[in-house]
Scaffold this motif. Structure first.
Motif, PDB file in Angstrom:
ATOM      1  N   GLY A  68       0.548  -1.216   0.116  1.00 18.90           N
ATOM      2  CA  GLY A  68      -0.040   0.014   0.151  1.00 18.90           C
ATOM      3  C   GLY A  68       0.784   1.209   0.023  1.00 18.90           C
ATOM      4  O   GLY A  68       0.157   2.184  -0.343  1.00 18.90           O
ATOM      5  N   LEU A  69       2.162   1.019   0.353  1.00 22.90           N
ATOM      6  CA  LEU A  69       3.002   2.438   0.405  1.00 22.90           C
ATOM      7  C   LEU A  69       3.531   2.777  -0.927  1.00 22.90           C
ATOM      8  O   LEU A  69       3.512   3.820  -1.105  1.00 22.90           O
ATOM      9  N   GLN A  70       3.393   1.817  -1.945  1.00 25.56           N
ATOM     10  CA  GLN A  70       3.835   2.001  -3.425  1.00 25.56           C
ATOM     11  C   GLN A  70       3.008   3.031  -4.235  1.00 25.56           C
ATOM     12  O   GLN A  70       1.704   2.744  -4.451  1.00 25.56           O
ATOM     13  N   GLY A  71       3.699   3.874  -4.543  1.00 30.40           N
ATOM     14  CA  GLY A  71       2.933   5.144  -5.374  1.00 30.40           C
ATOM     15  C   GLY A  71       1.940   5.950  -4.634  1.00 30.40           C
ATOM     16  O   GLY A  71       0.895   6.633  -5.060  1.00 30.40           O
ATOM     17  N   LEU A  72       1.517   5.465  -3.188  1.00 29.13           N
ATOM     18  CA  LEU A  72       0.541   6.360  -2.445  1.00 29.13           C
ATOM     19  C   LEU A  72       0.715   8.016  -2.432  1.00 29.13           C
ATOM     20  O   LEU A  72      -0.246   8.775  -2.399  1.00 29.13           O
ATOM     21  N   ALA A  73       1.999   8.253  -2.214  1.00 27.74           N
ATOM     22  CA  ALA A  73       2.170   9.894  -2.258  1.00 27.74           C
ATOM     23  C   ALA A  73       1.715  10.506  -3.800  1.00 27.74           C
ATOM     24  O   ALA A  73       1.166  11.477  -3.680  1.00 27.74           O
ATOM     25  N   GLN A  74       2.083   9.704  -4.602  1.00 27.71           N
ATOM     26  CA  GLN A  74       1.615  10.133  -6.063  1.00 27.71           C
ATOM     27  C   GLN A  74       0.184  10.317  -6.004  1.00 27.71           C
ATOM     28  O   GLN A  74      -0.587  10.943  -6.657  1.00 27.71           O
ATOM     29  N   ARG A  75      -0.501   9.185  -5.601  1.00 30.63           N
ATOM     30  CA  ARG A  75      -1.882   9.117  -5.612  1.00 30.63           C
ATOM     31  C   ARG A  75      -2.424  10.334  -5.092  1.00 30.63           C
ATOM     32  O   ARG A  75      -3.577  11.040  -5.336  1.00 30.63           O
ATOM     33  N   ILE A  76      -2.040  10.594  -3.826  1.00 35.75           N
ATOM     34  CA  ILE A  76      -2.479  11.843  -3.065  1.00 35.75           C
ATOM     35  C   ILE A  76      -2.274  13.083  -3.822  1.00 35.75           C
ATOM     36  O   ILE A  76      -3.194  14.177  -3.842  1.00 35.75           O
ATOM     37  N   GLU A  77      -1.100  13.173  -4.507  1.00 33.06           N
ATOM     38  CA  GLU A  77      -0.804  14.375  -5.635  1.00 33.06           C
ATOM     39  C   GLU A  77      -2.045  14.418  -6.598  1.00 33.06           C
ATOM     40  O   GLU A  77      -2.453  15.238  -6.895  1.00 33.06           O
TER      41      GLU A  77
END
Length: 211
Positions: A68-77
């Motif tokens: 779940g951490l993979q790509g999470l920051a980009q999803r928020i962006e």
């Protein structure tokens, strides 16, 4: 228009227990919740980011991209500005490929919360509040998912309490779905359609208050 991101797994994706089919949008809880909020006159869009097999912070040894951490920051962006993030994760942390306890899963959820708050969103956009939803406990697994969730009913004991403690210490909102719904008797893991409806009914006023 307010945007609510649901970051979750197959319980929210709407898999039909015992099959590989998916409930229609209006029958799975994120969709039913959106429709209920719209009926109240609220301008809201519920964004479903629900991946079958998603863990909090662990990899699936057989399928890529389930951490779940993979790509999470980009999803928020991608989806910002967000009015709210709803997290309903943890069930897959107790698959038989992992030997996690409720504490391990709660620490994984804490890492997810931290990643959301550290996402590099555009200046001036709000860091969204977070609603942690503890999934209902796994019961004894049945059918095709049996080997995958063998022993999960024992390892997940105490999950809601552990997640509630994380929510409290990290200043998140919290709802225990296990007080509202139960895992399907068909497979012991996922939610039947009537349980999706019940969860949507329970979450709608909570989300309405947070928007």
């Amino acid at each position: 228009m307010q945007h609510v991101l649901v970051y979750a797994d197959s319980l929210s994706w709407g898999i039909v227990p015992g099959t590989r089919q998916r409930l229609p949008f209006g029958q799975r809880w994120p969709g039913a919740m959106e429709l209920a909020l719209l009926e109240q006159g609220r301008e809201v869009r519920v964004i479903e980011d629900c991946l079958n097999g998603r863990r909090t912070v662990w990899d699936d040894p057989f399928k890529p991209g389930r951490n779940g951490l993979q790509g999470l920051a980009q999803r928020i962006e991608i989806h910002s500005p967000l009015a709210l993030v709803v997290l309903m994760l943890g069930t897959n942390d107790f698959q038989s490929s992992h030997q996690n306890s409720a504490w391990h899963s709660s620490q994984g959820l804490a890492a997810i919360v931290a990643a959301i708050r550290q996402a590099p969103i555009e200046p001036g956009m709000p860091v969204p509040p977070i609603l942690v939803v503890a999934p209902p406990p796994i019961t004894v697994a049945h059918g095709p998912v049996t080997p995958k969730f063998e022993g999960g009913d024992l390892r997940c004991v105490g999950m809601a309490a552990a997640l509630e403690e994380v929510a409290r210490t990290m200043d998140c909102h919290f709802l225990d779905a296990g007080q509202v719904v139960t895992a399907s008797p068909v497979d012991g893991v996922h939610l039947d359609a009537d349980q999706h409806a019940r969860l949507a009914q329970a979450l709608t006023p909570v989300v309405a208050r947070l928007l």
